[in-house]
Write an enzyme that holds these catalytic residues in place. Sequence first.
Site, PDB file in Angstrom:
ATOM      1  N   ASP A 101       0.849  -1.197   0.000  1.00  0.00           N
ATOM      2  CA  ASP A 101       0.000   0.000   0.000  1.00  0.00           C
ATOM      3  C   ASP A 101       0.883   1.245   0.000  1.00  0.00           C
ATOM      4  O   ASP A 101       2.016   1.208   0.482  1.00  0.00           O
ATOM      5  CB  ASP A 101      -0.865   0.058   1.267  1.00  0.00           C
ATOM      6  CG  ASP A 101      -1.741  -1.165   1.417  1.00  0.00           C
ATOM      7  OD1 ASP A 101      -2.072  -1.774   0.396  1.00  0.00           O
ATOM      8  OD2 ASP A 101      -2.070  -1.492   2.576  1.00  0.00           O
TER       9      ASP A 101
HETATM   10  N1  URA Z   1      -0.955  -5.964   4.033  1.00  0.00           N
HETATM   11  C1  URA Z   1      -1.467  -4.723   4.049  1.00  0.00           C
HETATM   12  O1  URA Z   1      -2.490  -4.480   4.676  1.00  0.00           O
HETATM   13  N2  URA Z   1      -0.847  -3.758   3.349  1.00  0.00           N
HETATM   14  C2  URA Z   1       0.300  -3.972   2.662  1.00  0.00           C
HETATM   15  O2  URA Z   1       0.839  -3.043   2.067  1.00  0.00           O
HETATM   16  C3  URA Z   1       0.819  -5.267   2.663  1.00  0.00           C
HETATM   17  C4  URA Z   1       0.179  -6.245   3.343  1.00  0.00           C
END
Ligand code: URA
Length: 247
Positions: A101
């Site tokens: 993310d």
């Molecule tokens: N899980 C998440 O919630 N976000 C990420 O970026 C990676 C794994």
Amino acid sequence: MRIAKDLASRGVASRREAERLVWSGRVSVDGATITDPAHAVAAGEEVALDGAPVPQAADPVVYAVNKPAGVVSTARDPQGRPTVVELLDHPERLYPVGRLDIDTTGLILLTNDGQLAHRLTHPRFEVTKAYRAKVGNGPVLDGALRQLRAGVELGDGRTAPARVRRLSADTVQITIREGRNRQVRRMCEAVGHPVRRLERVAIGGLELGSLRPGAHRRLREPELAALLDATSLSAAAAGRRARGASP
Ligand code: URA
């Protein structure tokens, strides 16, 4: 190396398709047409398809990058935000392996090796990814840890069992083999602890270590071999589990 295998390794076609290309007389070696797919090609000989030389496959390149917050993990961003590929200067096109993310920091790999990228991200290979999550509503109690370990119900199904360790009252390390969208954030939210900060600290046996945010380093041959090994080991374990054997 046999000509059909050589063509496949250069990314021209699958081995079977390459055999057909050879049979149909479209392939030459040093100017001579070859129709036997078992023909051995020596190092340095020029392989051509329909008269055009076929370049050797590029050497596999893999970089470990510590993605900072605010950087997207796609190769290009229609909104013009900074991308993880812009963090390093490599003459060849590289692709991020999987996604983090925009707010998640930590270890992400960039590579020109499509097969490795596939093996590291496809759920079938079950490569572990470890995340360190600082969460709200602390302290995180044993009950929440137990739920996270056993699997929690999310909108897209129950999560598989995870390895979970409490590092401090409000920080947990969660190791998962799946890679669903925003999975760790949703898991923590589901047990009452919204994520405040999320960092990926390892992929398979490869750790983020002391790489600074925004920095990168090229992986060395033994690290590449270990990563690839992790994908075949975990695929074999997954196969055993699917057949009902213990992991
Ligand atoms: N899980 C998440 O919630 N976000 C990420 O970026 C990676 C794994």
